[in-house]
Design a protein around this motif. Structure first.
Motif, PDB file in Angstrom:
ATOM      1  N   LEU A 145     -55.720 -24.079 -20.055  1.00  0.00           N
ATOM      2  CA  LEU A 145     -55.159 -24.952 -19.192  1.00  0.00           C
ATOM      3  C   LEU A 145     -53.557 -24.545 -19.296  1.00  0.00           C
ATOM      4  CD1 LEU A 145     -57.153 -28.121 -19.440  1.00  0.00           C
ATOM      5  CD2 LEU A 145     -57.474 -26.168 -17.673  1.00  0.00           C
ATOM      6  N   THR A 146     -53.193 -23.987 -20.497  1.00  0.00           N
ATOM      7  CA  THR A 146     -51.791 -23.688 -20.344  1.00  0.00           C
ATOM      8  C   THR A 146     -51.440 -22.620 -19.387  1.00  0.00           C
ATOM      9  OG1 THR A 146     -52.278 -22.173 -22.159  1.00  0.00           O
ATOM     10  CG2 THR A 146     -51.741 -24.196 -22.780  1.00  0.00           C
ATOM     11  N   ASN A 147     -52.347 -21.949 -18.833  1.00  0.00           N
ATOM     12  CA  ASN A 147     -52.363 -20.842 -17.913  1.00  0.00           C
ATOM     13  C   ASN A 147     -52.406 -21.152 -16.630  1.00  0.00           C
ATOM     14  OD1 ASN A 147     -52.000 -18.153 -19.810  1.00  0.00           O
ATOM     15  ND2 ASN A 147     -53.381 -19.290 -20.609  1.00  0.00           N
ATOM     16  N   ILE A 148     -52.702 -22.456 -16.342  1.00  0.00           N
ATOM     17  CA  ILE A 148     -52.874 -22.793 -14.946  1.00  0.00           C
ATOM     18  C   ILE A 148     -51.556 -23.347 -14.238  1.00  0.00           C
ATOM     19  CG2 ILE A 148     -54.189 -24.738 -13.569  1.00  0.00           C
ATOM     20  CD1 ILE A 148     -56.096 -22.597 -15.376  1.00  0.00           C
ATOM     21  N   ARG A 173     -58.673 -25.573 -24.547  1.00  0.00           N
ATOM     22  CA  ARG A 173     -57.563 -26.028 -24.189  1.00  0.00           C
ATOM     23  C   ARG A 173     -56.506 -25.044 -23.804  1.00  0.00           C
ATOM     24  NH1 ARG A 173     -55.743 -30.937 -24.830  1.00  0.00           N
ATOM     25  NH2 ARG A 173     -53.451 -31.371 -24.485  1.00  0.00           N
ATOM     26  N   ASP A 180     -43.928 -25.079 -22.889  1.00  0.00           N
ATOM     27  CA  ASP A 180     -44.704 -26.253 -22.877  1.00  0.00           C
ATOM     28  C   ASP A 180     -43.913 -27.323 -23.736  1.00  0.00           C
ATOM     29  OD1 ASP A 180     -46.256 -28.325 -23.215  1.00  0.00           O
ATOM     30  OD2 ASP A 180     -47.801 -27.041 -24.021  1.00  0.00           O
ATOM     31  N   ARG A 182     -41.641 -25.950 -17.935  1.00  0.00           N
ATOM     32  CA  ARG A 182     -42.405 -24.816 -17.894  1.00  0.00           C
ATOM     33  C   ARG A 182     -41.900 -23.575 -17.010  1.00  0.00           C
ATOM     34  NH1 ARG A 182     -48.627 -26.808 -17.853  1.00  0.00           N
ATOM     35  NH2 ARG A 182     -48.865 -24.561 -17.887  1.00  0.00           N
TER      36      ARG A 182
END
Lengths: 241, 240
Positions: B156-159, B153, A53, A33
């Motif tokens: 959380l990909t931005n955390i 969901r 991801d 990432r």
């Protein structure tokens, strides 16, 4: 060969060097990432970088996961490694899927979810500490799952099995799927079965996975028996000086 | 919609049994329950065993490791909606838990915070004071340090995960910075008077970790300089 490394953890840095040594001409792809971390890691072996991801199908496509020969899930999250390995095996059928688990307790989960090989770099820590501190106890050495062996070690100390011979131990293991070898305190292999064990010598029991504990139990009972006999002899000697 | 209820267990198991029992009684949605076991010796696994609950051991057993556990739970989950619960919740019941994520189901929010944690009361006042100044859009959040969070969901990909006590505030701030809609619901999940303040040294470490998470983001966003950030951090440590 095409290798994919997922993550840029401490262990990923070691894993990528191993890959390069094993396959100097292979293509190495790093997925992470973090752009900076991935680029630094890939640059160390002249590899390619995919940022994103590692569970995202778009990233899999960019990394051409369906063409990979080997994938090593080596991030610092066991949950992520296990999930990536599961996808690699079940969706892309990558021939060699290696999962790194930071916490040894996650080994079973990783195997169940489809990893071909699970490596737990911190596992030897416990057995090494036990081996250093507990001189009078059997220590189970950690070996990679795929070797399929149990390895138990015992350092001889004064109170335990001084004077017992390797042939006595081997006799005791007759009928068991296990073999005993001995090493002297200085590290030489004991070839003479009638050699009497001395302080600091090491006994090694090798057995197929899952069978070592029974063999060790058998040796424990031999030691207990000999100690009992010695104690009895000692008490008779004190009665009839 | 699958709802993933994640219970990080750090240190001790607390009221885990009660929390799991309440979560399992939710029937209106498909529920996946995940326990992230960060205890030494895997104590939480024993409690979760045989209850149709997924268990993953915390990757790195660093204490407090709150953020490590939250991140592990997220990676391990499958749900479109993620709910974080405190394993030491004394008043867990299915209705309360459902109220935490209901605004997301209703389309009213992307992130929902709830509950009150006595433990963080004084820290919370200090953090709130700085958040009001640095991120005015979050000024209405009464309990920014609450461990009870529900979110989509994709949030959380931005955390950028913080490993320790800064994890909850980091989630809130990063969601806000990424433009997600945040709502707070008033739920009585934890017995207000039952939490003792931790020992002074621990309390100080908590404040520092939390404030570091806030100030790091404020600096990234150009809201504060290095000197001012260091001064605030010093003051925070002194207050503790």
């Amino acid at each position: 060969m095409r290798h994919i490394i997922v993550g840029s953890s401490h262990y990923a840095q070691l894993a990528i060097l191993a890959v390069r040594e094993a396959d100097p001409a292979g293509l190495v792809i790093v997925i992470d990432r973090s752009t900076e971390a991935a680029e630094r890691l890939a640059a160390s072996v002249g590899g390619k970088v995919i940022v994103g991801d590692p569970t995202d199908p778009r990233i899999h496509e960019a990394a051409e996961m369906d063409k990979a020969d080997v994938i090593i899930a080596a991030s610092d999250s066991d949950a992520l490694n296990i999930k990536v390995a599961e996808i690699a095996k079940k969706t892309y059928r990558i021939p060699i899927v290696i999962t790194l688990v930071n916490n040894p307790l996650n080994q079973d989960e990783a195997m169940t979810r489809g990893s071909d090989y699970v490596i737990s770099p911190s596992s030897p820590l416990q057995s090494h500490i036990k081996a250093i501190i507990s001189t009078d106890k059997w220590v189970k050495a950690t070996t990679p799952e795929f070797f399929g062996i149990d390895l138990y070690l015992y350092r001889v100390v004064k109170s335990s099995i001084l004077g017992i011979t390797l042939s006595q131990i081997r006799e005791e293991l007759r009928g068991y799927e296990a073999y005993a070898i001995g090493l002297t305190k200085t590290g030489s292999l004991i070839r003479d079965p009638s050699y009497e064990l001395r302080e600091g010598d090491v006994i090694v029991i090798v057995a197929p996975r899952g069978m070592g504990e029974a063999a060790v139990e058998k040796i424990r009972s031999l030691i207990a028996r000999i100690q009992r006999i010695r104690a009895e002899m000692e008490s008779r000697r004190s009665v009839y000086p | 919609m699958l709802v993933s209820i994640i219970v990080p267990v750090i240190g001790d198991v607390g009221k885990l049994r009660t929390v799991l029992k309440a979560a399992r009684r939710i029937k209106k949605e498909d529920i996946e329950i995940i326990v992230v076991d960060g205890t030494i010796g895997g104590k939480a696994k024993h409690i979760a065993k045989g209850r149709d609950i997924k268990v993953i051991y915390q990757s790195i057993l660093r204490y407090p490791g709150k953020g490590i556990a939250m991140r592990d739970g997220y990676y391990f989950s499958e749900g479109d909606l993620i709910v974080y619960l405190d394993s030491d919740t004394e008043k867990a019941d299915p209705n309360n838990i459902r109220e935490l994520y209901r605004p997301i189901l209703d389309g009213a929010a992307d992130v929902v915070k709830a509950g009150l944690s006595r433990r963080f009361l004084e820290i919370e006042e200090m953090v709130k004071k700085h958040i009001e100044k640095l991120y005015p859009g979050l000024a209405s959040i009464k309990h920014p340090l609450s461990p009870y969070t529900a979110c989509k969901r994709k949030v959380l990909t931005n955390i950028s995960w913080e490993p320790g006590w800064g994890a909850d505030i980091a989630l809130l701030l990063d969601a806000h910075r990424a433009g997600f809609r945040i709502l707070e619901v008033d739920l009585d999940l934890k017995e207000k008077s039952s939490k003792k303040q931790p020992p002074h040294r621990v309390y100080r470490e908590q404040i520092i970790e939390i404030m570091e998470a806030v100030l790091k983001r404020a600096r990234e966003d150009g809201k504060i300089g290095v000197e001012e950030a260091n001064k605030i951090l010093e003051e925070a440590g002194a207050v503790a």
